[in-house]
Design an enzyme around this catalytic site. Sequence first.
Site, short mmCIF file in Angstrom:
data_model
loop_
_atom_site.label_atom_id
_atom_site.label_comp_id
_atom_site.label_asym_id
_atom_site.label_seq_id
_atom_site.Cartn_x
_atom_site.Cartn_y
_atom_site.Cartn_z
N HIS A 35 11.27 16.50 26.20
CA HIS A 35 11.92 15.24 26.62
C HIS A 35 12.25 14.47 25.34
O HIS A 35 12.96 14.96 24.48
CB HIS A 35 10.96 14.53 27.58
N HIS A 86 20.18 20.84 28.64
CA HIS A 86 19.82 19.70 29.48
C HIS A 86 19.75 20.15 30.92
O HIS A 86 20.56 20.99 31.33
CB HIS A 86 20.86 18.58 29.34
N ASP A 132 19.46 13.91 21.84
CA ASP A 132 18.51 13.96 20.74
C ASP A 132 19.08 14.61 19.48
O ASP A 132 18.57 14.39 18.39
CB ASP A 132 17.25 14.73 21.16
N1 CMC Z 1 17.84 26.63 23.05
C1 CMC Z 1 18.03 27.91 23.44
N2 CMC Z 1 18.06 28.30 24.72
C2 CMC Z 1 17.90 27.35 25.65
C3 CMC Z 1 17.72 26.00 25.32
C4 CMC Z 1 17.70 25.65 23.96
N3 CMC Z 1 17.51 24.40 23.57
N4 CMC Z 1 17.59 25.28 26.45
C5 CMC Z 1 17.69 26.13 27.46
N5 CMC Z 1 17.86 27.39 26.99
C6 CMC Z 1 18.03 28.62 27.78
C7 CMC Z 1 16.68 29.11 28.31
O1 CMC Z 1 16.07 29.97 27.38
C8 CMC Z 1 17.11 29.81 29.57
O2 CMC Z 1 17.68 31.03 29.22
P1 CMC Z 1 17.52 32.33 30.18
O3 CMC Z 1 18.14 31.94 31.49
O4 CMC Z 1 18.25 33.41 29.46
O5 CMC Z 1 16.04 32.55 30.28
C9 CMC Z 1 18.25 28.93 30.11
O6 CMC Z 1 18.77 28.26 28.96
C10 CMC Z 1 17.77 27.86 31.12
O7 CMC Z 1 16.66 27.19 30.58
P2 CMC Z 1 15.64 26.30 31.44
O8 CMC Z 1 14.39 26.10 30.67
O9 CMC Z 1 15.51 26.86 32.82
O10 CMC Z 1 16.44 24.96 31.57
P3 CMC Z 1 15.80 23.58 32.01
O11 CMC Z 1 16.84 22.88 32.78
O12 CMC Z 1 14.47 23.74 32.62
O13 CMC Z 1 15.55 22.90 30.57
C11 CMC Z 1 15.50 21.52 28.73
C12 CMC Z 1 16.13 21.78 30.11
C13 CMC Z 1 16.03 20.21 28.18
C14 CMC Z 1 13.97 21.40 28.89
C15 CMC Z 1 15.84 22.71 27.79
O14 CMC Z 1 17.23 22.81 27.63
C16 CMC Z 1 15.16 22.59 26.43
O15 CMC Z 1 14.01 23.01 26.29
N6 CMC Z 1 15.86 22.02 25.39
C17 CMC Z 1 15.27 21.81 24.11
C18 CMC Z 1 14.47 20.50 24.12
C19 CMC Z 1 15.37 19.29 24.12
O16 CMC Z 1 16.31 19.19 23.36
N7 CMC Z 1 15.01 18.31 24.98
C20 CMC Z 1 15.73 17.04 25.09
C21 CMC Z 1 16.43 16.92 26.41
S1 CMC Z 1 17.64 15.60 26.45
C22 CMC Z 1 16.81 14.15 26.19
C23 CMC Z 1 15.75 13.86 27.15
O17 CMC Z 1 15.92 13.98 28.36
O18 CMC Z 1 14.70 13.47 26.70
#
Ligand code: CMC
Length: 376
Positions: free
Chosen positions: A220, A259, A313
Amino acid sequence: MSTFAKGLEGVVAAETRMSFIDGEKGILEYVGIPIDSLARNSTFEETVFLLWNTRLPNKAELDALSKQIRSRTKLPPKLIDIIKGMPTDAQPMHVLRTAVSALSLFDPKPNLTDIPSAQEKALNILAQIPTIIAAFDRYRRGLEIVEPRTDLTFAQNFLYMLNGKEPTEAMARGFDICMILHADHGLNNSTFTARVVTSTLSDMYSAITAAIGSLRGPLHGGANEEVMEMLNEIPSLEAVEPYIMGKLAKKERIMGFGHRVYKTIDPRATFLKTFAKQIAADTGNQKLYEMSTKIEQIMAREVGAKGIYPNVDFYSATTYHSIGLKLDLFTPMFAMSRVSGWAGHCIEQLSDNRLYRPAAKYVGPHDAPYVEMGKR
Ligand code: CMC
């Protein structure tokens, strides 16, 4: 007929009049006004009024809110003692969470949840968070704590208390824009946390304290600090490609990308990118900006098809670094702004409350024997 959605994806758990997100088109609006328009034209104080009253203020109303915030920025002396009692190597997010919780101890009626009382508490917390962050940062650096001033804006006052001198107009405006962009964002994890706590009719301090704990997580708000750590780890522009490709090959996440809602570039990132470019050039941090755009290009090529683009971010890291903020203050900056959204959501929740109590799908055994200790 309940269905299970891991991570509550797609579950609508509240009604709000504050912000609207279209993740496919990359739209974010506060009370119907596009975020880009607010970032260009508004101020953080005006944005707070907008979110809390679901309309823009007239001049007298805006002046009144600004005055109310400015008159509440001082901390109770005993809270300053508490801050000075904290270890100087404590992480600012842990300090902030503890200090906001401690604020309740100086409120003679912390538990009131009628709307006027909740609004009062929201104003106090919003006004005092910048003072807490600046006071701790100066204390840990061995510097005198700087008292807040009542003639400065929210953004100016924070930078003044942090650095002991007034910021330039460009710095203060840049910082103010960051505050506008982070103020509210639908039912994100920390906002949901605040609403869940509020729904038990617990108090504003508990709700905001819990929200700060949620925001700290690296998935987050903590991601902005991790982005900066990544930029610090990459030695040169040429090293960007092997670094990112290496991480992707190991299935590691690149912080500042992806996201739950946006499947295109986060509109806040679009605005921050332009801003980061300018401020990085003005402050000699061009290399950081260039590395960031290179990472963005590689990510678009490698995972753009999956809908993974920069989020808020990503470019806020370069922006905050260029403003001169230390890395571990990045997430507290997010909290300093997002408290406006949290408090607004708490008040929305109180206005039409029903206890949050979802169900869990039990996946364990049934009718299991109780095995005596000696036979396990
Ligand atoms: N880098 C590489 N791959 C990614 C990333 C990333 N940052 N984010 C998602 N993926 C891939 C993930 O590996 C998965 O791939 P596969 O389907 O092949 O296994 C696919 O995308 C879906 O991922 P998910 O975890 O199911 O997606 P989610 O909706 O649960 O996660 C998230 C959203 C924000 C937690 C995730 O994108 C992430 O971990 N990002 C990095 C941390 C980040 O920048 N967070 C800030 C979010 S915005 C500000 C806020 O809200 O605070």
